[in-house]
Scaffold this motif. Structure first.
Motif, PDB file in Angstrom:
ATOM      1  N   THR A  98      -0.103 -10.134  -0.837  1.00  0.00           N
ATOM      2  CA  THR A  98      -0.780  -9.753  -2.087  1.00  0.00           C
ATOM      3  C   THR A  98      -2.433  -9.890  -1.596  1.00  0.00           C
ATOM      4  O   THR A  98      -3.106  -9.012  -2.334  1.00  0.00           O
ATOM      5  N   TYR A  99      -2.768 -10.716  -0.783  1.00  0.00           N
ATOM      6  CA  TYR A  99      -4.237 -10.817  -0.478  1.00  0.00           C
ATOM      7  C   TYR A  99      -4.380  -9.563   0.325  1.00  0.00           C
ATOM      8  O   TYR A  99      -5.651  -8.943   0.079  1.00  0.00           O
ATOM      9  N   ALA A 100      -3.740  -8.950   1.214  1.00  0.00           N
ATOM     10  CA  ALA A 100      -4.076  -7.935   2.041  1.00  0.00           C
ATOM     11  C   ALA A 100      -4.432  -6.691   1.402  1.00  0.00           C
ATOM     12  O   ALA A 100      -4.947  -5.774   1.871  1.00  0.00           O
ATOM     13  N   ASP A 101      -3.661  -6.346   0.367  1.00  0.00           N
ATOM     14  CA  ASP A 101      -4.027  -5.371  -0.565  1.00  0.00           C
ATOM     15  C   ASP A 101      -3.698  -5.720  -2.040  1.00  0.00           C
ATOM     16  O   ASP A 101      -2.698  -5.266  -2.379  1.00  0.00           O
ATOM     17  N   SER A 102      -4.529  -6.452  -2.576  1.00  0.00           N
ATOM     18  CA  SER A 102      -4.283  -6.979  -4.096  1.00  0.00           C
ATOM     19  C   SER A 102      -4.270  -5.610  -4.981  1.00  0.00           C
ATOM     20  O   SER A 102      -3.671  -5.858  -5.875  1.00  0.00           O
ATOM     21  N   VAL A 103      -5.057  -4.694  -4.832  1.00  0.00           N
ATOM     22  CA  VAL A 103      -5.087  -3.539  -5.691  1.00  0.00           C
ATOM     23  C   VAL A 103      -3.625  -2.574  -5.619  1.00  0.00           C
ATOM     24  O   VAL A 103      -3.147  -2.390  -6.778  1.00  0.00           O
ATOM     25  N   ALA A 104      -3.372  -2.708  -4.624  1.00  0.00           N
ATOM     26  CA  ALA A 104      -1.684  -2.126  -4.483  1.00  0.00           C
ATOM     27  C   ALA A 104      -0.809  -2.852  -5.020  1.00  0.00           C
ATOM     28  O   ALA A 104       0.052  -2.420  -5.697  1.00  0.00           O
ATOM     29  N   SER A 105      -0.823  -4.205  -4.857  1.00  0.00           N
ATOM     30  CA  SER A 105       0.163  -5.022  -5.480  1.00  0.00           C
ATOM     31  C   SER A 105      -0.016  -5.117  -7.037  1.00  0.00           C
ATOM     32  O   SER A 105       1.017  -4.908  -7.721  1.00  0.00           O
ATOM     33  N   ALA A 106      -1.155  -5.112  -7.528  1.00  0.00           N
ATOM     34  CA  ALA A 106      -1.567  -4.860  -9.026  1.00  0.00           C
ATOM     35  C   ALA A 106      -0.834  -3.535  -9.474  1.00  0.00           C
ATOM     36  O   ALA A 106      -0.312  -3.386 -10.581  1.00  0.00           O
ATOM     37  N   ARG A 107      -1.069  -2.484  -8.924  1.00  0.00           N
ATOM     38  CA  ARG A 107      -0.712  -1.356  -9.145  1.00  0.00           C
ATOM     39  C   ARG A 107       0.873  -1.131  -9.287  1.00  0.00           C
ATOM     40  O   ARG A 107       1.587  -0.527 -10.222  1.00  0.00           O
ATOM     41  N   VAL A 108       1.523  -1.611  -8.410  1.00  0.00           N
ATOM     42  CA  VAL A 108       3.048  -1.668  -8.280  1.00  0.00           C
ATOM     43  C   VAL A 108       3.465  -2.703  -9.400  1.00  0.00           C
ATOM     44  O   VAL A 108       4.602  -2.170 -10.243  1.00  0.00           O
ATOM     45  N   PHE A 109       2.968  -3.814  -9.520  1.00  0.00           N
ATOM     46  CA  PHE A 109       3.299  -4.700 -10.531  1.00  0.00           C
ATOM     47  C   PHE A 109       3.185  -4.027 -11.823  1.00  0.00           C
ATOM     48  O   PHE A 109       4.113  -4.191 -12.839  1.00  0.00           O
ATOM     49  N   ALA A 110       2.195  -3.263 -12.192  1.00  0.00           N
ATOM     50  CA  ALA A 110       1.934  -2.792 -13.448  1.00  0.00           C
ATOM     51  C   ALA A 110       3.230  -1.849 -13.955  1.00  0.00           C
ATOM     52  O   ALA A 110       3.204  -1.770 -15.143  1.00  0.00           O
ATOM     53  N   THR A 116       0.930  -1.010  -0.078  1.00  0.00           N
ATOM     54  CA  THR A 116       0.007  -0.005   0.122  1.00  0.00           C
ATOM     55  C   THR A 116       0.919   1.454  -0.035  1.00  0.00           C
ATOM     56  O   THR A 116       0.544   2.388  -0.635  1.00  0.00           O
ATOM     57  N   ASN A 117       1.874   1.119   0.820  1.00  0.00           N
ATOM     58  CA  ASN A 117       2.636   2.731   0.805  1.00  0.00           C
ATOM     59  C   ASN A 117       3.289   2.751  -0.245  1.00  0.00           C
ATOM     60  O   ASN A 117       3.478   3.875  -0.988  1.00  0.00           O
ATOM     61  N   LEU A 118       3.842   1.713  -1.060  1.00  0.00           N
ATOM     62  CA  LEU A 118       4.713   1.727  -2.375  1.00  0.00           C
ATOM     63  C   LEU A 118       3.568   2.424  -3.577  1.00  0.00           C
ATOM     64  O   LEU A 118       3.979   3.134  -4.152  1.00  0.00           O
ATOM     65  N   ALA A 119       2.309   1.814  -3.428  1.00  0.00           N
ATOM     66  CA  ALA A 119       1.244   2.139  -4.522  1.00  0.00           C
ATOM     67  C   ALA A 119       0.763   3.719  -4.240  1.00  0.00           C
ATOM     68  O   ALA A 119       0.833   4.662  -5.312  1.00  0.00           O
ATOM     69  N   ILE A 120       0.903   4.030  -3.156  1.00  0.00           N
ATOM     70  CA  ILE A 120       0.434   5.396  -2.649  1.00  0.00           C
ATOM     71  C   ILE A 120       1.731   6.432  -3.398  1.00  0.00           C
ATOM     72  O   ILE A 120       1.442   7.584  -3.748  1.00  0.00           O
ATOM     73  N   ALA A 121       2.959   5.934  -3.067  1.00  0.00           N
ATOM     74  CA  ALA A 121       3.924   6.806  -3.398  1.00  0.00           C
ATOM     75  C   ALA A 121       4.111   6.950  -4.860  1.00  0.00           C
ATOM     76  O   ALA A 121       4.272   7.943  -5.745  1.00  0.00           O
TER      77      ALA A 121
END
Length: 471
Positions: free
Chosen positions: A265-277, A186-191
């Protein structure tokens, strides 16, 4: 030798604490830890913060003890730099919150803060993470300084973790800082959403997360058929975000987790998907669908200066790296460590964890069980990136499911053996028979997955020797 400079994004957590101890045990020429970025995950953020403060408290006590006993003080990287400690995300971007207190304990360390409160630092440290009043009396100023002196190994921050992360990346040359992420992203996705180009100045992002060719890590599914569990009514799924109540314990027992996803990845799948993208040549091709509700982040710009370099350490590679209980107990009981403050503290929360592991695997002999060293493995890599024994896959198109009813957080990969092709139709056009563009060279993520380490059976020894000293 120049050190590998890292930011650790963490949700401590038993294995997170071991990972940080391993990091701080490094020599200055090996690692420089710039920051600890705290996220929710294994437990809530405030418990995570308390565990980090307690960790530094015991490093200080350990160094004093070692000096008094004529032993090297260790933890030398802390002599060079006091890492920033910053608080980040308190909940996932879009989903109901699920923590892993069923395994790590309600406080993240097997309940040690409740069972042994005398071992927890006085909560005066909380003042370090609050703005100081504009005017302090001499007595108040003295008291605040005393708290700072008691917690002198880190630099508390009043800024959100993602802002501190971006500031460090902005102030340093590109490709000089690695982010080691061992919790939800989550922190990485927000950054990355706040300032994509600054985020892409990172050398690489090392992620403990995902399960690619192995099952996920929910509680033992065999327990679901036991009378003690089947007698519990199934609670409403949208009540997961609860304190330590009977409802929370029922949710844990009824296994309200997917059997296919790894926890981070389960705890915040949206954040994981955004960073992976961000590893994709065209991130929009793997971004999660826009969801209604909280936490909507901005889309990435159409053109970015470069893709993100991301190395994934999924359960496939982390799970076989064990700290066996019998080997830990033998090591820690050696006479030189009998009065070590750090060894005594770690023994308490690890003993609780080994008991939990045994309760989740009642059919297995206790002597064969151990703690899976998921998070510490990423730090071992950061300590030894030049070791040729580390092996990584070529770029893989690994995506995180965010919208599936049963598959939240699962890693999806191409299993059909199709050859990737260069295509000419527009990126927004659908390709018949290949929804998602799995065979399109312009689409998909590009992650490197760790497939081999310097050794499953040697890591526990490396960890113990570095953290507790050679017996």
């Amino acid at each position: 030798m120049a050190p590998n400079r890292i930011i650790i994004d963490t949700d401590p957590g038993v294995d997170d604490v071991l990972a940080m101890l391993l990091a701080f045990s490094a020599k200055p020429e090996e690692l420089e830890i710039l920051m600890l970025s705290i996220t929710f995950g294994n437990v809530d953020v405030q418990n995570c913060l308390r565990n980090i403060v307690t960790l530094f408290h015991y490093i200080e006590k350990e160094r004093v003890w070692r000096k008094e006993n004529g032993r090297p003080e260790g933890f030398e990287t802390l002599n060079v730099r006091k890492p920033i400690v910053a608080i980040g995300a308190e909940e996932p971007l879009a989903e109901q919150m699920m923590v892993a207190d069923f395994f790590h304990g309600i406080d993240g360390l097997g309940g040690i803060h409740h069972s042994h409160p005398h071992l927890t630092p006085a909560e005066t440290w909380k003042s370090l993470f609050r703005p100081a009043p504009e005017s302090l009396s001499p007595e108040e100023a003295t008291a605040l300084q005393e708290v700072k002196d008691q917690h002198s190994l880190f630099t508390p921050s009043l800024k959100p973790a993602h802002e501190e992360m971006l500031q460090l990346l902005r102030e340093n040359e590109p490709d000089t800082i690695t982010i080691v992420a061992v919790g939800p992203l989550t922190n990485l996705a927000i950054a990355a959403a706040a300032d994509p180009e600054t985020f892409l100045r990172v050398k690489e992002v090392v992620v403990m997360g995902g399960a690619v060719h192995v099952p996920g890590n929910p509680p033992n599914l065999s327990l679901l058929s036991s009378p003690s569990v089947t007698s519990i009514p199934v609670p409403h799924f949208n009540l997961i975000k609860q304190p330590d109540t009977a409802l929370r314990r029922r949710l844990n027992l009824r296994n309200q987790m997917t059997p296919g996803a790894e926890f981070n990845t389960y705890a915040d799948s949206v954040a994981s998907a955004r960073v992976f993208a961000l590893t994709s040549p065209n991130p929009k091709t793997t971004m999660p669908p826009t969801l209604s509700g909280k936490g909507q982040l901005a889309a990435y710009p159409e053109k970015l200066s470069r893709p993100l370099k991301l190395k994934l350490f999924p359960l496939d590679i982390t799970s076989p790296h064990l700290l066996p209980e019998i080997l830990f107990s033998t090591y820690i009981k050696a006479p030189p460590l009998a009065s070590s403050p750090l060894a005594q503290w770690a023994t308490l929360f690890l003993h609780s964890t080994f008991n939990k592991i045994h309760s989740l695997n009642p059919a297995k002999r206790r002597a064969t069980l151990g703690l899976e060293l998921h998070d510490p493995l990423t730090i071992w890599y950061a300590l030894s990136t030049s070791d040729p024994a580390w092996k990584f896959s070529p770029d893989e198109d690994i995506r995180v499911e965010t919208a599936g009813q049963w598959t939240r957080g699962c890693c999806i990969v191409e299993r059909r053996g199709r050859t990737v092709k260069d295509r000419t139709e527009g990126l927004d056009e659908e390709v018949v028979g290949d929804a998602g563009g799995w065979a399109d060279s312009r689409r998909g993520n590009r992650l490197q997955r760790c497939v081999e380490s310097p050794g499953f059976n040697v890591f526990w020894g490396v960890l113990l020797r570095r953290v507790f000293g050679t017996v």
